[in-house]
Design a protein around this motif. Structure first.
Motif, PDB file in Angstrom:
ATOM      1  N   ARG A 102       5.808  -2.670 -10.057  1.00 11.93           N
ATOM      2  CA  ARG A 102       5.725  -2.044 -11.324  1.00 11.93           C
ATOM      3  C   ARG A 102       4.394  -1.115 -11.335  1.00 11.93           C
ATOM      4  O   ARG A 102       3.328  -1.424 -10.341  1.00 11.93           O
ATOM      5  CB  ARG A 102       4.770  -3.715 -12.262  1.00 11.93           C
ATOM      6  CG  ARG A 102       5.741  -4.429 -12.239  1.00 11.93           C
ATOM      7  CD  ARG A 102       7.210  -4.039 -13.601  1.00 11.93           C
ATOM      8  NE  ARG A 102       7.704  -4.753 -13.766  1.00 11.93           N
ATOM      9  CZ  ARG A 102       9.126  -5.224 -15.039  1.00 11.93           C
ATOM     10  NH1 ARG A 102       9.047  -4.013 -15.658  1.00 11.93           N
ATOM     11  NH2 ARG A 102       9.825  -5.827 -15.067  1.00 11.93           N
ATOM     12  N   ASP A 103       4.742  -0.065 -12.085  1.00  9.43           N
ATOM     13  CA  ASP A 103       3.356   1.192 -11.761  1.00  9.43           C
ATOM     14  C   ASP A 103       2.351   0.685 -12.707  1.00  9.43           C
ATOM     15  O   ASP A 103       2.383  -0.447 -13.449  1.00  9.43           O
ATOM     16  CB  ASP A 103       3.599   2.627 -11.910  1.00  9.43           C
ATOM     17  CG  ASP A 103       4.773   2.387 -13.538  1.00  9.43           C
ATOM     18  OD1 ASP A 103       4.584   1.815 -13.991  1.00  9.43           O
ATOM     19  OD2 ASP A 103       5.286   3.295 -13.537  1.00  9.43           O
ATOM     20  N   VAL A 109       8.896   0.443 -10.575  1.00 11.02           N
ATOM     21  CA  VAL A 109       9.005   1.819  -9.145  1.00 11.02           C
ATOM     22  C   VAL A 109      10.316   1.262  -8.764  1.00 11.02           C
ATOM     23  O   VAL A 109      10.968   0.643  -8.306  1.00 11.02           O
ATOM     24  CB  VAL A 109       8.104   1.449  -8.352  1.00 11.02           C
ATOM     25  CG1 VAL A 109       8.359   2.647  -7.095  1.00 11.02           C
ATOM     26  CG2 VAL A 109       6.334   1.154  -9.430  1.00 11.02           C
ATOM     27  N   ARG A 162       1.814   4.074  -1.786  1.00  6.22           N
ATOM     28  CA  ARG A 162       0.468   3.998  -2.723  1.00  6.22           C
ATOM     29  C   ARG A 162       0.893   2.323  -3.731  1.00  6.22           C
ATOM     30  O   ARG A 162      -0.777   1.815  -3.225  1.00  6.22           O
ATOM     31  CB  ARG A 162       0.621   4.902  -3.706  1.00  6.22           C
ATOM     32  CG  ARG A 162       0.110   4.362  -5.118  1.00  6.22           C
ATOM     33  CD  ARG A 162       0.355   5.461  -7.030  1.00  6.22           C
ATOM     34  NE  ARG A 162      -0.325   5.010  -7.334  1.00  6.22           N
ATOM     35  CZ  ARG A 162      -0.463   5.965  -8.215  1.00  6.22           C
ATOM     36  NH1 ARG A 162       0.678   6.378  -8.657  1.00  6.22           N
ATOM     37  NH2 ARG A 162      -0.788   5.496  -9.532  1.00  6.22           N
ATOM     38  N   TYR A 163       2.119   1.861  -3.343  1.00  5.17           N
ATOM     39  CA  TYR A 163       1.468   0.108  -3.538  1.00  5.17           C
ATOM     40  C   TYR A 163       2.149  -0.967  -2.231  1.00  5.17           C
ATOM     41  O   TYR A 163       1.398  -2.077  -1.864  1.00  5.17           O
ATOM     42  CB  TYR A 163       3.224  -0.260  -4.057  1.00  5.17           C
ATOM     43  CG  TYR A 163       3.127   0.798  -5.226  1.00  5.17           C
ATOM     44  CD1 TYR A 163       2.551   0.433  -6.701  1.00  5.17           C
ATOM     45  CD2 TYR A 163       4.258   1.701  -5.310  1.00  5.17           C
ATOM     46  CE1 TYR A 163       2.884   1.370  -7.580  1.00  5.17           C
ATOM     47  CE2 TYR A 163       4.393   2.649  -6.076  1.00  5.17           C
ATOM     48  CZ  TYR A 163       3.172   2.617  -7.887  1.00  5.17           C
ATOM     49  OH  TYR A 163       2.772   3.431  -8.736  1.00  5.17           O
TER      50      TYR A 163
END
Length: 272
Positions: A102-103, A109, A162-163
């Protein structure tokens, strides 16, 4: 110093032998049948990549890759494809909701070009759960008679840094590799040239490299995997470059981007 008697020497020798036998019997794995290594794909064999649908392999093909829902190709080295780091398009409901990445706003995502939901593998607990599901598909591959498995999207972390991290990806692929080896299957590293030097640590046996000709990465895979590399190009320029450098060493094929089955209007397949 007084020399020991012959009887004393014999007694000590027998005692030492008995101790050695006892230690060997207590050693880890003692008495168990040694596991044989999985069969690896042949080097420089004719290759077909049939993810869009199974069809009779063309003449000269020795290695075939098919989806885990298909049957292996008879008489060929058969590799079983599973999507290990992302959900198939439209298959979000097949996964527990908390295993979908999840963002910040709570939205799923997606890997845009394929519209596939990215899996959340950031914790050991979640990786174990993802592995449990993927391992079920790997078990199916083994039961059907495939010789190897190709877990796709090992490189998802590279698109979603980013994740996710490379460490997350390596931890999950190591779980999958161990399970596949227990089932007698070899395991492919899919793309991710920068992690090829760590293949022994992660338990990977050969490589499936998309467009390594186009991206000038074939050498990295060939060196790490001792030429056990399956090259899939999607453009003729990439095929030309791969063939120019590696036609006598690697398995190389050009396929259409949808890897359509033979007979489909979009079907493309060429080799060196």
């Amino acid at each position: 110093m007084r020399q020991p008697s012959a009887r004393s020497r014999l007694t000590r020798a027998l005692a030492g032998t008995a101790a050695a036998v006892l230690l060997a019997a207590c050693a880890p794995g003692a008495g168990a049948k040694e596991e044989s290594a999985p069969a690896l794909p042949p080097r420089h064999a004719g290759l077909d990549y049939q993810l869009g649908g199974a069809y009779p392999p063309p003449e000269g093909v020795g290695t075939v890759v098919r989806d885990h829902t298909a049957r292996p190709a008879k008489g060929r080295y058969s590799i079983c494809y599973v999507n290990a780091f992302q959900a198939q398009e439209g298959a979000e409901s097949d996964w527990d909701e908390d295993l979908l990445l999840r963002d910040a706003e709570g939205g799923i995502v997606y890997d845009g070009p394929w519209n596939e939901a990215v899996l959340d593998i950031r914790t050991a607990e979640k990786r174990e759960r993802v592995a449990a599901k993927v391992n079920g598909w790997i078990d199916t591959c083994a039961r059907k008679g495939f010789q190897a498995v190709e877990p796709d999207n090992y490189d998802t972390f590279d698109r979603f840094g980013r994740y996710l991290s490379a460490g997350d990806a390596k931890a999950l692929i190591t779980l999958l590799s161990a399970h596949a080896h227990d089932r007698g299957l070899a395991v492919a590293q899919k793309n991710t040239a920068e992690l090829a030097p760590e293949r022994e640590r992660t338990g990977l046996d050969f490589a499936v490299a998309e467009e390594c000709g186009a991206h000038r990465e074939c050498e990295a895979y060939a060196e790490a995997f001792d030429d056990r590399v399956l090259v899939i190009e999607y453009e003729k320029a990439g095929l030309s470059r791969a063939c120019a450098g590696w036609r006598d060493r690697l398995s190389i094929v050009l396929r259409d981007p949808d890897v359509s089955p033979a007979g489909d209007p979009g079907y493309v397949r060429e080799t060196c």
